[in-house]
Design an enzyme around this catalytic site. Structure first.
Site, mmCIF file in Angstrom:
data_model
loop_
_atom_site.group_PDB
_atom_site.id
_atom_site.type_symbol
_atom_site.label_atom_id
_atom_site.label_comp_id
_atom_site.label_asym_id
_atom_site.label_seq_id
_atom_site.Cartn_x
_atom_site.Cartn_y
_atom_site.Cartn_z
ATOM 1 N N LEU A 62 0.863 -1.179 0.000
ATOM 2 C CA LEU A 62 0.000 0.000 0.000
ATOM 3 C C LEU A 62 0.898 1.227 0.000
ATOM 4 C CD1 LEU A 62 -2.668 -0.881 2.742
ATOM 5 C CD2 LEU A 62 -2.940 -1.054 0.266
ATOM 6 N N ASP A 63 0.431 2.309 -0.631
ATOM 7 C CA ASP A 63 1.173 3.559 -0.565
ATOM 8 C C ASP A 63 1.370 3.978 0.890
ATOM 9 O OD1 ASP A 63 1.067 3.626 -3.313
ATOM 10 O OD2 ASP A 63 -0.519 5.146 -3.414
ATOM 11 N N ARG A 64 2.428 4.729 1.149
ATOM 12 C CA ARG A 64 2.719 5.191 2.505
ATOM 13 C C ARG A 64 1.493 5.831 3.161
ATOM 14 N NH1 ARG A 64 7.295 8.034 5.234
ATOM 15 N NH2 ARG A 64 8.519 7.901 3.313
ATOM 16 N N ASN B 8 0.167 4.004 -7.259
ATOM 17 C CA ASN B 8 -0.612 5.254 -7.270
ATOM 18 C C ASN B 8 -1.777 5.225 -8.250
ATOM 19 O OD1 ASN B 8 2.074 7.685 -6.650
ATOM 20 N ND2 ASN B 8 1.294 6.059 -5.397
#
Length: 294
Positions: A127-129, A224
């Site tokens: 997962l993105d930060r 993203n």
């Protein structure tokens, strides 16, 4: 307890009574401490309620007390080959050149090794930060390969909630494009044959003032992807300055991976994991009845 122990449930019982019967060497208070420390799993899911009802066919697992770090985030599910966490926003999934230690992977790995110094942990997806929600790791390299090699075929649903700027979008829609990353690490839809195919679908769940709440599903899992596609539709995720958001109503990226459902490659049974609703989402949509809640 020094090692993980599993007990099959053969007749209906309350969890505390069941534990007292099967690990009777410990006092009632000691057993309650096991529950409060999330050391008791029912069918792989941590259970802290002493009056949780058990049914025949279920399995209760008692985990050894960790000698190492305590996780700063919840464990949603764990069995012999998988561990699923609720990753908070702001925490990297895995290390980067700039950050090696403060990652979900490192913390979970240290946690498992605190129970068993032979434990290993393998990255399956990310997962993105700044995205919160369901993050799955494998504890076995063979299982990790099975999951990654067949990910698109095994995954039945990857559900996200996104709060986007603006309300003038159709009730449902989709975005299909080839995504590419530029030198500033921003992902965008490329022309021609460049980039990787990405498909994002959405349904509007609610509209309030200048924001809309979307239920977003991924048919592909590109870096993203949701952020880039929603921005290109003219409705960036709130708080996403990188993708042209003008507002930050909950002081974080308003994107949450609330559900991951997949077929277990070990036995082909369906596993479904859900992460609780972030407080900021509730504040923006206080009248919303969220999935999984009464």
């Amino acid at each position: 307890m020094k090692k993980e122990t599993a007990y099959p449930v053969e007749q209906p019982a309350l969890l505390l009574d069941f534990l007292l019967e099967h690990i009777g060497s410990q006092s009632r208070n000691s057993v309650k401490h096991l529950l409060s420390r999330s050391q008791v799993l029912v069918d792989g899911r941590p259970q802290t309620k002493f009056d949780h009802p058990l049914e025949p066919g279920q399995q209760v697992t008692v985990l050894p007390q960790s000698r190492g770090p305590v996780l700063p985030f919840p464990v949603l599910y764990e069995d012999g080959g998988l561990i699923v966490i609720h990753k908070p926003a702001g925490l990297l999934s895995v290390s980067t050149e700039r950050e090696k230690l403060r990652t979900a992977y490192r913390m979970t790995n240290d946690y498992l090794r605190g129970r068993d110094d032979r434990a290993r942990l393998f990255i399956v997806h990310r997962l993105d930060r700044d995205t919160s929600g369901v993050l799955l790791f494998a504890k076995d390299e063979g299982l990790k390969r099975s999951l990654q090699d067949n990910w698109n075929g095994l995954v039945q649903k990857r559900g996200y909630w996104a709060v986007v700027e603006g309300t003038d979008l159709p009730d449902s829609g989709a975005c299909r494009s080839k995504l590419k990353e530029n030198s500033l690490h921003k992902v965008y839809s490329a022309k021609g044959d460049e980039g990787k195919e990405a498909v994002t679908t959405y349904h509007v769940l609610a509209r309030r003032k200048e924001y809309a709440l979307l239920d977003v599903a991924l048919e592909t899992g590109r870096k993203n992807q949701i952020r880039a596609h929603l921005s290109e539709l003219g409705h960036p995720v709130a708080g996403d300055k990188k993708y042209d958001a003008a507002t930050d109503p909950i002081k974080r990226l308003a994107l949450h991976a609330y559900q991951l459902t997949l077929s277990d490659p070990r036995d082909h049974k369906t596993l479904s994991f859900t992460a609780p609703v972030p407080d900021g989402f509730r504040k923006l949509f206080p009248r919303r009845r969220w999935a999984g809640e009464a």
